[in-house]
Every structure is written in structure tokens, then in C-alpha cells.
Design an enzyme around this catalytic site. Sequence first.
Site, short mmCIF file in Angstrom:
data_model
loop_
_atom_site.label_atom_id
_atom_site.label_comp_id
_atom_site.label_asym_id
_atom_site.label_seq_id
_atom_site.Cartn_x
_atom_site.Cartn_y
_atom_site.Cartn_z
N GLY A 1 12.17 2.57 13.58
CA GLY A 1 13.25 3.04 13.02
C GLY A 1 14.36 2.09 14.50
N ARG B 1 -0.36 -3.17 9.76
CA ARG B 1 1.07 -1.27 8.91
C ARG B 1 0.68 0.13 9.01
NH1 ARG B 1 5.08 -1.44 5.57
NH2 ARG B 1 6.25 0.84 5.61
N GLU C 1 0.64 2.59 8.61
CA GLU C 1 0.82 3.79 7.33
C GLU C 1 -0.51 3.26 6.42
OE1 GLU C 1 4.17 2.88 3.96
OE2 GLU C 1 4.68 3.47 5.60
N ASP C 2 -1.02 1.68 6.09
CA ASP C 2 -1.74 1.16 5.41
C ASP C 2 -2.93 1.33 5.68
OD1 ASP C 2 0.38 0.05 3.25
OD2 ASP C 2 0.35 -1.86 3.73
N THR C 3 -2.88 0.72 7.02
CA THR C 3 -4.76 0.90 7.62
C THR C 3 -5.16 2.12 8.95
OG1 THR C 3 -3.93 -0.94 9.18
CG2 THR C 3 -4.52 -1.22 6.80
N ARG C 4 -3.93 2.28 9.75
CA ARG C 4 -3.99 3.38 10.76
C ARG C 4 -5.59 4.11 10.60
NH1 ARG C 4 -2.22 3.95 16.09
NH2 ARG C 4 -0.31 3.07 15.45
N GLU D 1 6.99 -8.32 14.96
CA GLU D 1 5.03 -8.67 16.46
C GLU D 1 4.85 -10.16 15.05
OE1 GLU D 1 3.77 -4.66 16.28
OE2 GLU D 1 2.66 -6.05 14.66
#
Length: 145
Positions: A61, A28, A30-33, A95
Amino acid sequence: MASRSIQRPSSSSTSHSRWSYDVFLSFRSEDTRRSFTDHLYSALIRNNINTFRDDEEFPRGGEIAPELLKAIEESRIAIIVFSKTYAHSKWCLEELVKIMKSKEERKLTVIPIFYHVDPSKVRNQTGICGEAFTGHEENADEERK
């Protein structure tokens, strides 16, 4: 590194095999990039492990980008970084479905990483993961109506 995060096979890793990628990273954004996944990706590339991670330029989207599904099919290993809001993303879940189908159909090796999330919460779909799945089910019910 190319402006896009899609790495092409190098002669030292997979050019003589049927795989385009050694590893597909599912996470995800926004969590880990900008933290864990960037470090993991850099370490894999530094060790000549041909790795696919999604490009921030993919439109968000709607339907999952066909390039992502194709990259899963062309990878030997999938690393799934389960984070607190991984299950909130429809793309991440699509995914995950493709990864698990590939695991069954062609023996894709799957390596889960639990990043600031209890593995039992993911396995049992409880806590924040359970809330996400409930939300997806409700949205699917609404879309069917």
C-alpha cells in the site's frame, strides 16, 4: 539464502562492476511468487546471477519502497514477468515506469516474460490488462478531484 530476498553481490558476479545486481525481477507476487518466479529466482541464484526480488516484508500500500527503485537503478538487466493481474498492481506499474526510464536513460536491458497472458493483450492494453489500466486511470482522476 538470507532471510530477506535481497541478494548481495558475490565476488563471482558483479563485485568488480558498477552494478549491485545482475538482474532485477519485476512480478506480481500473488500471481507468480510461489510458482514461476520462485523457480526462476532459484535458477538465477544457482547460476551465480546476483538477483534482486522484492521482499515479502516490504509494507504494501502507499508509495513504492525506495529500495525497489534503487535496485532497478543498480541492475544491469530487468526481467518483467507479465501475469494476468500484473497491471492491477500500482507497485508493479511504478516499477515498470522506472524500468522503462532506465532502459532509455542508461540502456538497461529489459526481458519480458508473458506468464499465462497473451503478449498482444499487454501491448495493446486490452482484456484484463486494459481493465486494469482503465481502473488506474479512474482512480487517478478521483485522486486529482
